[in-house]
Design an enzyme around this catalytic site. Structure first.
Site, mmCIF file in Angstrom:
data_model
loop_
_atom_site.group_PDB
_atom_site.id
_atom_site.type_symbol
_atom_site.label_atom_id
_atom_site.label_comp_id
_atom_site.label_asym_id
_atom_site.label_seq_id
_atom_site.Cartn_x
_atom_site.Cartn_y
_atom_site.Cartn_z
ATOM 1 C CB SER A 61 11.385 -2.543 -5.484
ATOM 2 O OG SER A 61 10.237 -1.899 -4.759
HETATM 3 N N1 SAH Z 1 6.526 -4.159 -2.857
HETATM 4 C C1 SAH Z 1 6.010 -3.760 -4.397
HETATM 5 C C2 SAH Z 1 6.596 -2.354 -5.022
HETATM 6 C C3 SAH Z 1 5.625 -1.458 -4.253
HETATM 7 S S1 SAH Z 1 5.366 -0.042 -5.039
HETATM 8 C C4 SAH Z 1 6.261 -4.944 -5.210
HETATM 9 O O1 SAH Z 1 6.994 -5.808 -4.783
HETATM 10 O O2 SAH Z 1 6.015 -4.804 -6.468
HETATM 11 C C5 SAH Z 1 4.500 1.031 -3.775
HETATM 12 C C6 SAH Z 1 3.105 0.694 -3.630
HETATM 13 O O3 SAH Z 1 2.698 1.203 -2.411
HETATM 14 C C7 SAH Z 1 2.139 1.271 -4.607
HETATM 15 O O4 SAH Z 1 1.369 0.008 -5.169
HETATM 16 C C8 SAH Z 1 1.354 2.054 -3.919
HETATM 17 O O5 SAH Z 1 0.044 1.937 -4.532
HETATM 18 C C9 SAH Z 1 1.196 1.582 -2.652
HETATM 19 N N2 SAH Z 1 0.962 2.415 -1.650
HETATM 20 C C10 SAH Z 1 1.112 3.915 -1.341
HETATM 21 N N3 SAH Z 1 0.706 4.259 -0.315
HETATM 22 C C11 SAH Z 1 -0.272 3.368 0.497
HETATM 23 C C12 SAH Z 1 -0.630 3.000 1.678
HETATM 24 N N4 SAH Z 1 -1.164 4.187 2.476
HETATM 25 N N5 SAH Z 1 -1.172 1.959 1.843
HETATM 26 C C13 SAH Z 1 -1.074 0.679 0.897
HETATM 27 N N6 SAH Z 1 -0.145 0.774 -0.080
HETATM 28 C C14 SAH Z 1 -0.063 2.087 -0.438
#
Ligand code: SAH
Length: 222
Positions: A61
């Site tokens: 993000s």
């Molecule tokens: N917080 C992260 C950015 C996350 S992007 C950072 O600081 O870099 C969102 C992430 O959520 C992705 O990696 C995606 O694979 C994950 N995601 C999507 N659905 C999910 C679920 N049900 N459980 C766990 N992770 C999930």
């Protein structure tokens, strides 16, 4: 390249814009090296206020979004915190700075769940290199179910967009605890700041519009 100068400049910009409002979030954003959480080829853009690709169609993000969500969650030293969507591990490290690293004698911890095993591994490596791993547990699984094994949590932050507020996440919050989650379809979402008032009541504050990758899982998108 001296990343610490760039980091300070970005944090000053976020303070001026009113995105960073508290000393604890400012300190955390000044402490965590974002360049260690982006793929090597993107390092030079680590302090642009933009999301960056981390592979598998996912992104780290933008710094203003991390700062804004952390302010909304308002974590305290000693808090047990759950993050859903580990991605690069950067947001988890920011939370760890506040709840665990600077918590003196209180034992705060961050649990973070990622559904893509390769990204969980990427995050684990980033957190090891930067020594945050002792405050963070990375789990592979469907975070839309929460993580009942370590519940209840003082705060839960979801960094992927859900169609609605997943029920298990409310159940796994302490009374008085807070959930920050983008809710909406793939085109546009709104950041919800949810407070658990008691075991049957939640208070939902609809905050800014935002754009996240989808939360995929039982209580997310199929
Ligand atoms: N917080 C992260 C950015 C996350 S992007 C950072 O600081 O870099 C969102 C992430 O959520 C992705 O990696 C995606 O694979 C994950 N995601 C999507 N659905 C999910 C679920 N049900 N459980 C766990 N992770 C999930």
């Amino acid at each position: 390249m001296d990343f610490s100068i760039e980091r300070r400049r970005l944090v000053e910009k976020l303070v001026m814009e009113g995105v960073i409002r508290s000393e604890k979030v400012k300190k955390a954003m000044l402490s965590v090296p974002r360049e260690e959480f982006v793929p090597k080829e993107y390092k030079r853009w680590a302090y642009f206020d933009e999301p960056l690709p981390i592979g598998f169609g996912q992104t780290i993000s933008a710094p203003h979004m991390v700062a804004l969500m952390t302010e909304a969650l308002d974590p305290k030293p000693g808090d047990k915190t759950l993050e859903i969507g580990t991605g690069s591990g950067y947001q988890a490290a920011i939370l760890a700075e506040i709840v665990a690293k600077n918590s003196l004698n209180k034992e705060g911890h961050v649990y973070t769940i990622e559904r893509i095993p390769e990204l969980a591994e990427f995050a684990r490596r980033n957190l090891e290199r930067t020594s945050y791993i002792r405050y963070v547990t990375v789990i592979v699984g469907d975070g839309s179910l929460g993580y009942s094994k370590e519940a209840s949590y003082d705060g839960i932050i979801v960094t992927a967009a859900a169609p609605d507020i997943p029920k298990p996440l409310i159940e796994q919050l302490v009374v008085g605890g807070r959930l920050v989650i983008p809710v909406g379809d793939s085109g546009l979402q709104r950041l919800y700041i949810v407070t658990k008032k008691d075991n049957n009541t939640i208070d939902v504050k609809e905050d800014i519009y935002c754009l996240f990758v989808p939360l995929i899982g039982k209580y997310g998108w199929k």
